[in-house]
Motif scaffolding. Structure first.
Motif, PDB file in Angstrom:
ATOM      1  N   MET A 184       0.857  -1.180   0.000  1.00 31.60           N
ATOM      2  CA  MET A 184       0.000   0.000   0.000  1.00 31.60           C
ATOM      3  C   MET A 184       0.899   1.238   0.000  1.00 31.60           C
ATOM      4  SD  MET A 184      -3.065   1.428   0.138  1.00 31.60           S
ATOM      5  CE  MET A 184      -4.286   0.265   0.799  1.00 31.60           C
ATOM      6  N   VAL A 185       0.695   2.108  -0.985  1.00 31.35           N
ATOM      7  CA  VAL A 185       1.445   3.362  -1.066  1.00 31.35           C
ATOM      8  C   VAL A 185       0.677   4.432  -0.299  1.00 31.35           C
ATOM      9  CG1 VAL A 185       2.317   5.172  -2.605  1.00 31.35           C
ATOM     10  CG2 VAL A 185       2.468   2.763  -3.279  1.00 31.35           C
ATOM     11  N   LEU A 186       1.341   5.056   0.669  1.00 31.37           N
ATOM     12  CA  LEU A 186       0.744   6.137   1.451  1.00 31.37           C
ATOM     13  C   LEU A 186       1.559   7.402   1.207  1.00 31.37           C
ATOM     14  CD1 LEU A 186       0.780   3.341   3.430  1.00 31.37           C
ATOM     15  CD2 LEU A 186      -0.751   4.836   4.730  1.00 31.37           C
ATOM     16  N   LEU A 222      -3.885   7.232  -0.490  1.00 34.20           N
ATOM     17  CA  LEU A 222      -3.570   5.810  -0.405  1.00 34.20           C
ATOM     18  C   LEU A 222      -3.855   5.154  -1.750  1.00 34.20           C
ATOM     19  CD1 LEU A 222      -4.786   6.733   2.585  1.00 34.20           C
ATOM     20  CD2 LEU A 222      -4.354   4.304   3.076  1.00 34.20           C
ATOM     21  N   VAL A 223      -2.903   4.362  -2.217  1.00 33.61           N
ATOM     22  CA  VAL A 223      -3.062   3.615  -3.465  1.00 33.61           C
ATOM     23  C   VAL A 223      -2.585   2.200  -3.216  1.00 33.61           C
ATOM     24  CG1 VAL A 223      -2.416   3.393  -5.883  1.00 33.61           C
ATOM     25  CG2 VAL A 223      -2.712   5.674  -4.883  1.00 33.61           C
ATOM     26  N   GLY A 224      -3.520   1.250  -3.250  1.00 37.83           N
ATOM     27  CA  GLY A 224      -3.184  -0.124  -2.931  1.00 37.83           C
ATOM     28  C   GLY A 224      -2.921  -0.985  -4.146  1.00 37.83           C
ATOM     29  N   LYS A 225      -2.109  -1.998  -3.925  1.00 44.00           N
ATOM     30  CA  LYS A 225      -1.907  -3.002  -4.964  1.00 44.00           C
ATOM     31  C   LYS A 225      -3.174  -3.814  -5.141  1.00 44.00           C
ATOM     32  CE  LYS A 225       1.256  -6.760  -6.223  1.00 44.00           C
ATOM     33  NZ  LYS A 225       2.443  -7.531  -5.770  1.00 44.00           N
ATOM     34  N   GLU A 226      -3.833  -4.068  -4.038  1.00 44.59           N
ATOM     35  CA  GLU A 226      -5.130  -4.740  -3.994  1.00 44.59           C
ATOM     36  C   GLU A 226      -5.955  -4.070  -2.892  1.00 44.59           C
ATOM     37  OE1 GLU A 226      -6.131  -6.978  -6.070  1.00 44.59           O
ATOM     38  OE2 GLU A 226      -4.218  -7.395  -7.064  1.00 44.59           O
ATOM     39  N   PRO A 227      -7.258  -4.225  -2.906  1.00 47.94           N
ATOM     40  CA  PRO A 227      -8.056  -3.726  -1.774  1.00 47.94           C
ATOM     41  C   PRO A 227      -7.550  -4.320  -0.459  1.00 47.94           C
ATOM     42  CG  PRO A 227      -9.478  -4.302  -3.610  1.00 47.94           C
ATOM     43  CD  PRO A 227      -8.100  -4.786  -3.977  1.00 47.94           C
ATOM     44  N   THR A 228      -7.283  -3.442   0.512  1.00 47.66           N
ATOM     45  CA  THR A 228      -6.631  -3.863   1.747  1.00 47.66           C
ATOM     46  C   THR A 228      -7.336  -3.229   2.942  1.00 47.66           C
ATOM     47  OG1 THR A 228      -4.495  -3.935   0.589  1.00 47.66           O
ATOM     48  CG2 THR A 228      -4.431  -3.920   3.002  1.00 47.66           C
ATOM     49  N   LYS A 288      -9.634  -2.760   9.727  1.00 47.40           N
ATOM     50  CA  LYS A 288     -11.029  -2.338   9.717  1.00 47.40           C
ATOM     51  C   LYS A 288     -11.518  -2.067   8.297  1.00 47.40           C
ATOM     52  CE  LYS A 288     -10.665  -0.355  14.364  1.00 47.40           C
ATOM     53  NZ  LYS A 288     -10.789   0.870  15.204  1.00 47.40           N
ATOM     54  N   GLN A 289     -11.490  -0.799   7.920  1.00 46.80           N
ATOM     55  CA  GLN A 289     -12.099  -0.412   6.645  1.00 46.80           C
ATOM     56  C   GLN A 289     -11.263  -0.898   5.461  1.00 46.80           C
ATOM     57  OE1 GLN A 289     -12.675   3.782   6.109  1.00 46.80           O
ATOM     58  NE2 GLN A 289     -14.064   3.529   4.396  1.00 46.80           N
ATOM     59  N   LEU A 290     -11.957  -1.351   4.422  1.00 48.19           N
ATOM     60  CA  LEU A 290     -11.307  -1.809   3.203  1.00 48.19           C
ATOM     61  C   LEU A 290     -10.972  -0.604   2.333  1.00 48.19           C
ATOM     62  CD1 LEU A 290     -10.597  -4.589   1.909  1.00 48.19           C
ATOM     63  CD2 LEU A 290     -12.714  -4.382   0.596  1.00 48.19           C
ATOM     64  N   TRP A 291      -9.677  -0.516   1.918  1.00 42.69           N
ATOM     65  CA  TRP A 291      -9.214   0.562   1.048  1.00 42.69           C
ATOM     66  C   TRP A 291      -8.575  -0.038  -0.207  1.00 42.69           C
ATOM     67  CZ3 TRP A 291      -8.345   6.059   1.589  1.00 42.69           C
ATOM     68  CH2 TRP A 291      -8.944   6.625   2.728  1.00 42.69           C
ATOM     69  N   TYR A 292      -8.934   0.495  -1.344  1.00 44.60           N
ATOM     70  CA  TYR A 292      -8.239   0.200  -2.602  1.00 44.60           C
ATOM     71  C   TYR A 292      -7.433   1.438  -2.986  1.00 44.60           C
ATOM     72  CZ  TYR A 292      -7.927  -1.090  -7.632  1.00 44.60           C
ATOM     73  OH  TYR A 292      -7.512  -1.391  -8.902  1.00 44.60           O
ATOM     74  N   ALA A 293      -8.084   2.582  -2.949  1.00 42.46           N
ATOM     75  CA  ALA A 293      -7.415   3.864  -3.174  1.00 42.46           C
ATOM     76  C   ALA A 293      -8.320   4.950  -2.614  1.00 42.46           C
ATOM     77  CB  ALA A 293      -7.155   4.097  -4.659  1.00 42.46           C
ATOM     78  N   GLY A 294      -7.735   6.105  -2.311  1.00 40.72           N
ATOM     79  CA  GLY A 294      -8.583   7.173  -1.822  1.00 40.72           C
ATOM     80  C   GLY A 294      -7.805   8.310  -1.212  1.00 40.72           C
ATOM     81  N   LEU A 295      -8.553   9.235  -0.597  1.00 40.63           N
ATOM     82  CA  LEU A 295      -8.003  10.473  -0.052  1.00 40.63           C
ATOM     83  C   LEU A 295      -8.619  10.754   1.309  1.00 40.63           C
ATOM     84  CD1 LEU A 295      -6.586  13.345  -0.387  1.00 40.63           C
ATOM     85  CD2 LEU A 295      -8.776  14.078  -1.377  1.00 40.63           C
ATOM     86  N   MET A 296      -7.767  11.084   2.277  1.00 39.23           N
ATOM     87  CA  MET A 296      -8.199  11.636   3.555  1.00 39.23           C
ATOM     88  C   MET A 296      -7.614  13.037   3.661  1.00 39.23           C
ATOM     89  SD  MET A 296      -7.822   8.431   6.220  1.00 39.23           S
ATOM     90  CE  MET A 296      -6.074   8.177   5.897  1.00 39.23           C
TER      91      MET A 296
END
Length: 734
Positions: free
Chosen positions: A671-673, A686-692, A697-705
């Protein structure tokens, strides 16, 4: 080896490269039902005019040419009674004269806007360029490939003469572009010198036009002559400086082109599909529109309609993408298919259901990819051009107010109700912040090239290439059309000439790319795709776009993941625009500093372990062969796979680069942070190689906080691939 022989060798190589598509689209197709029927009854016959009619005919030769012309006419048609009666008395010259007088009468009606048997389109009024090219032609300076300008040809008019090192110049000289310029100028000036030059060049060319001469007889040149010659003839037809023998030689030479335009002919060099095939078929339609008194003219309509329908079904995908996958050629074939329907319907033919909807999607293919300044993206062999004319035409044809909005630069019509768009069959994916950026110069746009199949000779080795626009300027651009002539053409097509990753200094292979995910949610877009472009190596590119809003000016995070076997030299290229001022290099960051008030770009490597940065030379061409120097930034690493590049692309307006603090971590799950801090605004991407799962807890594939002044303001999460296609406009994804 003399120069001409060498040029001929290059011409053969260039044609082979042009059609090395690796796809079924590039093969000569089986004949349609109507074409197969007519092919049996129309065997190839020896020609009696092309390459045989001398520049001056004896009376006996004139009689033979007149007799030949009459044999090619349908004497049963209305208006042909005088021609028929005279021909029955074997007065061939008088019969030919009667036919030419009939053409003159129809030409008068055609030019006056009255009902006429001649159905050609208007050539329009001359502009300054037409007048300049016509004046140059009078001095034996002919326009061929436009980028070279008019070049002088020796007085004896050798049609294989090449004042350049580019065979494209010879080929296009034999299309006679200059005839149309002369014709338009003549309609304004009535300058008889133009007619005399037309007669001189026409008779000389016909006398040398042996169909075994490859330089004169590629299929595309034959098609161009078929669809262009009649316009000049009907412009000059009333001039007293065209003698009977000139009329007859021209008409016979034109008629002898027609069999070469037919889909069953294989006697001249070049394929009969793709844009070449459509040009040939345009010639077939033009022949009927211009000379309806020739025998079998109705057959030409049947064959032309069948071919256009066949090629539409075979070469155009449901999303509107033409199989050559380049926006320059897409413009041409879109116009061919569109105008073919209109022209054929005037001739009484109705196209198959769905033809018009596909033509509309071909216009959407342009609409979806239009850049905020109105340009088309320079993908593959494409020159600089705006989309306004094509969009306005599409608006009128399909009653599309969104196309009118783009075509009029927002003055009329309705703004599209979406931002991101996809061509899922062709493989181009677009993220944008706005549609039109003519005033504020604050728009952002990115096109990612994930073409799913090799488009042929006009394609480049450019999988996962990026075109980036920001704040009034194209910041990362494709190469354009360098040249069609190898070996130089190979440079512009190479992987290292594109904003992507090169492995071991080699070009990618021709395998198609694969899209894993593309969606937009709130103010964030994310795309994920890959190509197995090298043996045992996969390049996966992920891009997360944070749009401009009240807290951020917007930016892109690019993650390049290289997986496979062994140790490799990896080079990530970013090809910038032509820079007039300074390109500042600082550690692992490059920043342009143009002072014209338009967009600049900061490129920052965020994962810097074993990565080196340097500046290398690059170029682009907005016009054919006109190279413009530009710099490129290269991040390189020799490492054992897997390896990851993480890059910040930050467009900004003005010369002062924004102050940005960044950090990057790649965790044990790949996971790239990335943290991006500008003032009191802190983004975590966050940009994941796979949903992680994050913290279990929460499933992340990619996104922004995002936090503003320490308070959480926004969370945008793509949890998994079930959100694929969300918020993206595409035909076939609805």
């Amino acid at each position: 080896m003399n120069a001409l022989t060498y040029s001929c060798l290059l011409s053969i190589v260039a044609v082979l490269l042009h059609f090395s598509c690796g796809t079924t689209q590039a093969k000569n197709p089986p004949l349609g039902t109507k074409a197969a029927k007519y092919a049996k009854s129309h065997p190839t016959k020896p020609w009696h005019t092309l390459g045989k009619a001398p520049k001056k005919l004896s009376q006996e030769q004139l009689d033979e040419q007149c007799k030949l012309l009459i044999s090619r006419l349908d004497l049963t048609l209305p208006g042909m009674s005088k021609v028929k009666d005279t021909a029955q008395n074997k007065n061939w010259q008088a019969a030919a004269s009667a036919y030419i007088e009939l053409l003159k009468r129809e030409a008068t009606k055609y030019h006056n806007g009255q009902p006429s048997q001649i159905k050609l389109r208007s050539i329009g009024n001359p502009d300054k360029y037409d007048m300049d090219m016509a004046a140059a032609a009078l001095e034996n300076k002919f326009i061929s490939q436009r980028s070279y300008g008019p070049l002088e040809v020796p007085a004896d008019l050798p049609w294989t003469y090449n004042p350049t090192n580019d065979m494209e110049w010879v080929w296009q000289l034999n299309r006679m572009y200059f005839w149309l310029h002369m014709a338009k100028a003549y309609q304004k000036t009535n300058d008889q010198r133009l007619v005399k030059k037309w007669v001189e060049t026409m008779r000389d060319w016909v006398s040398e036009a042996d169909t075994n001469r490859r330089e004169l007889w590629r299929t595309i040149e034959c098609g161009e002559r078929g669809r262009r010659w009649p316009f000049s003839y009907y412009s000059f037809i009333h001039s007293p400086n065209i003698k009977l023998e000139d009329h007859v030689v021209f008409l016979n030479a034109y008629y002898e082109h027609i069999p070469f335009l037919m889909p069953w002919d294989r006697s001249i060099h070049g394929l009969r599909v793709l844009n070449w095939g459509l040009i040939l078929n345009d010639g077939v339609m033009t022949a009927l529109e211009a000379f309806p008194y020739f025998k079998d003219a109705q057959m030409w309509t049947d064959v032309a309609a069948e071919v256009f329908e066949q090629r539409m079904k075979k070469e155009v995908s449901p999303d509107g993408s033409h199989c050559e996958l380049t926006y320059g050629y897409h413009f041409g074939v879109t116009n061919e298919f569109t105008f073919a329907k209109q022209r054929l319907e005037k001739l009484g033919y109705t196209m198959f259901p769905g033809y018009w909807k596909t033509a509309e999607h071909m216009h959407d293919y342009v609409l979806f990819a239009t850049m905020p300044d109105g340009q088309r993206p320079m993908i593959g062999h494409t020159t600089f051009a705006h989309v306004n004319s094509l969009m306005n035409n599409g608006a009128n044809l399909f009653n599309r107010q969104d196309m009118r909005y783009i075509g009029t630069r927002g003055e009329k019509g309705e703004k599209p109700d979406y931002l991101d768009a996809a061509m899922p069959d062709g493989g181009f994916y677009i993220m944008r912040s706005k549609w039109i950026d003519d005033q504020d110069k604050d728009g952002m746009y990115m096109l990612m090239d994930l073409t799913h199949f090799w488009g042929g000779g006009h394609s480049n080795y450019d999988a996962q290439n990026i075109i980036l626009y920001g704040n009034g300027r194209t910041l990362l651009d494709d190469t354009g059309i360098h040249t069609y002539v190898p070996p130089d053409s190979n440079i512009g097509k190479s992987t290292r000439q594109h904003s992507t990753v090169v492995v071991d200094g080699k070009n990618q292979n021709k395998k198609g790319s694969v899209l894993d995910f593309f969606a937009r949610k709130k103010n964030v877009s994310f795309i994920d795709g890959y190509q197995d472009g090298y043996k045992d190596v996969r390049h996966r590119r992920q891009v997360l776009f944070v749009r401009p809003d009240q807290h951020s000016d917007g930016y892109f995070i690019v993650v390049d993941r290289l997986t496979g076997k062994g140790t490799h030299t990896l080079e990530q290229y970013w090809h910038l625009f032509p820079i007039k001022e300074t390109l500042l290099l600082d550690g692992h960051q490059a920043t342009t500093q143009e002072k014209d008030g338009l967009g600049n770009l900061m490129i920052r490597a965020l994962e810097t372990k074993n990565v080196e940065m340097d500046q290398v030379k690059s170029f682009l061409t907005y016009e054919y062969v006109k190279l413009i120097d530009r710099p490129a930034i290269r991040f390189s690493s020799k490492t054992k796979l897997p390896a990851t590049f993480v890059t910040l692309l930050k467009p900004f307006k003005g010369e002062a680069a924004p102050k940005i603090e960044t950090s990057c971590v790649i965790d044990d799950k790949d996971m790239v942070l990335v943290e991006v801090k500008v003032g009191s605004v802190v983004d975590t991407v966050l940009v994941g190689k796979e949903p992680t799962k994050i913290e279990g807890k929460q499933l992340w594939y990619a996104g922004l906080m995002r936090k503003v002044d320490g308070k959480s303001e926004e969370v945008c999460v793509f949890q998994d691939r079930s959100e694929h296609r969300m918020g993206v406009k595409a035909h076939g994804w609805d």
